[in-house]
Every structure is written in structure tokens, then in C-alpha cells.
Design a protein around this motif. Structure first.
Motif, mmCIF file in Angstrom:
data_model
loop_
_atom_site.group_PDB
_atom_site.id
_atom_site.type_symbol
_atom_site.label_atom_id
_atom_site.label_comp_id
_atom_site.label_asym_id
_atom_site.label_seq_id
_atom_site.Cartn_x
_atom_site.Cartn_y
_atom_site.Cartn_z
ATOM 1 N N UNK A 1 21.089 48.605 -38.158
ATOM 2 C CA UNK A 1 20.906 47.553 -37.164
ATOM 3 C C UNK A 1 19.815 47.892 -36.165
ATOM 4 N N UNK A 2 19.756 49.155 -35.744
ATOM 5 C CA UNK A 2 18.678 49.584 -34.854
ATOM 6 C C UNK A 2 17.313 49.406 -35.514
ATOM 7 N N UNK A 3 17.206 49.843 -36.760
ATOM 8 C CA UNK A 3 15.923 49.727 -37.469
ATOM 9 C C UNK A 3 15.516 48.282 -37.679
ATOM 10 N N UNK A 4 16.470 47.452 -38.074
ATOM 11 C CA UNK A 4 16.136 46.059 -38.359
ATOM 12 C C UNK A 4 15.639 45.344 -37.105
ATOM 13 N N UNK A 5 16.292 45.581 -35.975
ATOM 14 C CA UNK A 5 15.868 44.920 -34.744
ATOM 15 C C UNK A 5 14.525 45.456 -34.266
ATOM 16 N N UNK A 6 14.327 46.775 -34.356
ATOM 17 C CA UNK A 6 13.047 47.340 -33.937
ATOM 18 C C UNK A 6 11.901 46.771 -34.762
ATOM 19 N N UNK A 7 12.131 46.602 -36.065
ATOM 20 C CA UNK A 7 11.109 45.999 -36.924
ATOM 21 C C UNK A 7 10.863 44.541 -36.543
ATOM 22 N N UNK A 8 11.934 43.801 -36.304
ATOM 23 C CA UNK A 8 11.794 42.378 -36.004
ATOM 24 C C UNK A 8 11.052 42.143 -34.686
ATOM 25 N N UNK A 9 11.368 42.936 -33.685
ATOM 26 C CA UNK A 9 10.745 42.750 -32.368
ATOM 27 C C UNK A 9 9.421 43.492 -32.227
ATOM 28 N N UNK B 1 8.756 50.183 -31.467
ATOM 29 C CA UNK B 1 9.234 51.320 -32.275
ATOM 30 C C UNK B 1 10.331 52.128 -31.601
ATOM 31 N N UNK B 2 11.231 52.663 -32.436
ATOM 32 C CA UNK B 2 12.158 53.708 -32.006
ATOM 33 C C UNK B 2 11.444 55.035 -32.233
ATOM 34 N N UNK B 3 11.239 55.811 -31.166
ATOM 35 C CA UNK B 3 10.392 56.995 -31.254
ATOM 36 C C UNK B 3 11.175 58.301 -31.213
ATOM 37 N N UNK B 4 12.492 58.211 -31.203
ATOM 38 C CA UNK B 4 13.309 59.415 -31.191
ATOM 39 C C UNK B 4 14.656 59.149 -30.561
ATOM 40 N N UNK B 5 15.363 60.210 -30.211
ATOM 41 C CA UNK B 5 16.656 60.039 -29.578
ATOM 42 C C UNK B 5 17.536 61.256 -29.784
ATOM 43 N N UNK B 6 18.824 61.025 -29.825
ATOM 44 C CA UNK B 6 19.819 62.088 -29.976
ATOM 45 C C UNK B 6 20.917 61.585 -30.897
ATOM 46 N N UNK B 7 21.314 62.415 -31.865
ATOM 47 C CA UNK B 7 22.359 62.036 -32.817
ATOM 48 C C UNK B 7 23.387 63.153 -32.909
ATOM 49 N N UNK B 8 24.660 62.765 -32.884
ATOM 50 C CA UNK B 8 25.767 63.718 -32.981
ATOM 51 C C UNK B 8 26.724 63.216 -34.049
ATOM 52 N N UNK B 9 26.843 63.957 -35.169
ATOM 53 C CA UNK B 9 27.729 63.563 -36.254
ATOM 54 C C UNK B 9 29.075 64.281 -36.179
ATOM 55 N N UNK B 10 29.407 64.823 -35.019
ATOM 56 C CA UNK B 10 30.691 65.486 -34.853
ATOM 57 C C UNK B 10 31.631 64.723 -33.948
#
Length: 324
Positions: A113-121, A124-133
Motif C-alpha cells: 500500500x505504501x508503494x502503490x500510493x507513492x507511485x500514484x502520487x 518517493x519513499x526514501x527510507x525509514x525503519x522496519x522492525x519484524x519483531x
């Protein structure tokens, strides 16, 4: 439902009362409307040397919303941040995301969903923070933008007319009061619609306003009134209303494209024409006055919705507003 009952139902609804937490958060951080960035606006304003402004905003999302519809939550992570920058008269340049999830698989629809909206508008999403725990999905998104001229929450003045501009070419996304007009839409339309706000700011036709967010039209009008130190009377008979939608629900609805603009009466016609040219519903829905109340009006009847002087809404009280 009587107008008094309508005002009471809205005043006690969780979507409206949820904003009361803002004052506690800003107070805990020692922030107020005169702090750097000017909390209370849709984005923090950071003046640049040489002219213009950098804009910084962010959104964290209710866990129930993210869990119920993770793809749409991702889409909204982009959409609402871009709306905040546009509401300030700005243009967005880049986003970063913060995602928590139990696993990459659980995060996949959210990320999509993040990618689709960034493409549509086209931002760009240029980075961030991800936690899979994390034991559950969580999302926050931050946006960076800039403006040549500002639309702020602090510059509505007595005598202004209040315009509502809302894209009503959409529908509700169950189960929440989110009215979405951004899906299955050509990207060029999404980008052109957001460009309306900086165009209006740079034309000098609009200096005050807010995007209609959680809390809907009435909650957003209250935030604008409190920040600017004014009263607002909303003429509910003039508010554009989708077919088969109850007025109470619409007044607290979060539309994907919706703005309240405080405009000088002599400029209102030009602003309405500029917005209507993109097939976006626009109407004069109220007046800005001296005082501290937000009042609903229908015909000869009126009902008090809120008095921000008696019950502050989104900010700690540190000084008397300019137009109190």
C-alpha cells in the motif's frame, strides 16, 4: 434529529474527542503555538534562509485501522501526509516510513500500500525503519516538503468566509468513517488536485485553512478556530453532502481530499472557480467571527458545538489568542 441533538452527538463522538489528547502531548513536550514549527498547523514550518519554508509532518496510525485493512493503511500513510503538506500551501518531496510487524509476510500488504500510493502520487519513499519483531502491525510515516507561500491554521480572521473543498467522487471504506476518492483514479488527477493548494497560496487568495482530518468538518473547523483565536458559524444546509449519507456521519468523516479554507469575501469567487475547475465540490459553508465558539446553524436555528475558551481542544493555553 434536532440541531441541538446533532451538536451534542458530535461533541461526544470519539472521532471528535480523540483530538483532546493533542494538548496533553504537546504540553508534556513543553510545546505551544509559539514554539518552533508552530504546533497546531498541519505541518511544522521551518523558515529557510533566503526565503520560502521547509515543511515537516508525520502521522501515526490507530492499530485497529492498520490491522483491519493493512493495504489501505499503507496507502493512507502516504495520502494523509501529502494532504498535510498541501494544506500548508506546500509540495511534498520525500517520505520515510516506520513499520512494525511480526514478520515480512505480515508486513507485505502494508508495504505494498505504501508503494502503490507513492507511485500514484509521484513522491518517493526514501527510507525509514522496519522492525519484524513486533507482536502486531504498526505504521507511522513522515513527509518532507516545501512552500513558497503558506496556508496556516493561525491566520483566519473575523469577516472571512469559510469554504469547504471536498472530492465527493468516492465512497466509504468500511468499517471506519473514511471517505476515499483516491483509489482507481488516474495519477495525474491525484497530483493535479493536490497542486491546487500551493497554487492558491502562491496566488495570495488563501492564507488560512486546514485539511479535513480525523474529527471531520466540525472538528477541523474547531481546530482552525482555536488556532486563529476566532469563532466559526457553520451553515450545515450549505455543506456538500453525498447522497444517502447522514449529516451527522458526514460532519465527522475523514475525506481523502477535503479542506477548509478561510478566505476574504472578495476572493471567495475566484477560489471557488479555481477549485470547481477540477470537478471538486466547493461551497461557502460558514463565517469567521470574533469570539471562541463553533456553532451549527440551519435556517433560523443555531446550536453550540464547542467553546474552545471554556474547553481548550488541541493546545495548552499559554497566551490569549489574537482575536479573542
Amino acid at each position: 434529529m434536532t440541531l441541538e441533538a446533532l451538536a451534542g452527538a458530535l461533541r461526544h463522538h470519539p472521532s471528535i474527542r480523540g483530538k483532546l489528547a493533542i494538548a496533553g502531548a504537546t504540553g508534556a513536550l513543553g510545546l505551544h503555538h509559539e514554539s518552533i514549527g508552530r504546533p497546531g498547523d498541519d505541518a511544522a514550518i521551518l523558515p529557510r534562509e533566503g526565503g520560502g519554508y521547509d515543511l515537516l509532518a508525520g502521522e501515526g496510525f490507530i492499530p485497529q485501522f492498520v490491522a483491519a485493512d493493512p493495504w489501505f493503511a499503507g496507502w493512507c500513510g502516504v495520502m494523509v501526509n501529502l494532504s498535510d503538506i498541501a494544506a500548508m500551501g506546500g509540495r511534498a518531496h520525500a517520505l520515510i516510513d516506520q513499520v512494525w510487524a511480526p514478520s515480512p509476510e505480515a508486513a507485505r500488504p502494508l508495504m505494498q500500500g505504501l508503494r502503490d500510493a507513492a507511485d500514484a502520487y509521484g513522491v518517493p519513499i526514501v527510507g525509514g525503519h522496519t522492525n519484524y519483531g513486533s507482536p502486531a502491525l504498526g505504521l507511522a510515516v513522515t513527509v518532507f516538503g516545501s512552500a513558497n507561500a503558506l496556508i496556516t491554521s493561525f491566520d483566519a480572521e473575523p469577516g472571512d468566509v469559510l469554504l469547504a473543498a471536498i472530492d465527493m467522487r468516492g465512497s466509504y471504506r468500511p468499517p471506519f468513517d473514511n471517505y476515499c476518492a483516491s483509489l482507481d483514479v488516474p495519477p495525474a488527477r491525484l497530483r493535479g488536485d493536490l497542486a491546487l493548494l500551493p497554487e492558491l497560496a502562491e496566488s495570495g487568495l488563501v492564507r488560512a485553512g486546514k485539511d479535513i482530518s480525523q474529527g471531520g468538518i466540525v472538528g477541523t473547523a474547531l481546530m482552525l478556530a482555536e488556532c486563529s483565536g476566532v469563532a466559526v458559524t457553520l451553515d450545515v444546509d450549505n455543506i456538500p453532502l453525498p447522497a444517502d449519507v447522514a449529516l451527522e456521519r458526514w460532519l465527522r468523516t475523514f475525506p481523502s481530499f477535503g479542506y477548509l479554507l478561510s478566505v476574504k469575501p472578495d476572493d471567495a469567487g475566484a477560489v471557488r472557480a479555481h477549485i470547481a475547475a477540477r470537478d471538486i465540490a466547493v461551497a461557502e459553508i460558514g463565517r469567521v467571527q470574533r469570539g471562541s465558539t463553533v456553532t451549527l446553524r440551519s435556517g433560523s436555528q443555531s446550536a453550540l458545538f464547542w467553546d474552545w475558551k471554556r474547553e481548550p481542544y488541541i493546545r495548552p493555553t499559554v497566551a490569549e489568542p489574537a482575536h479573542a
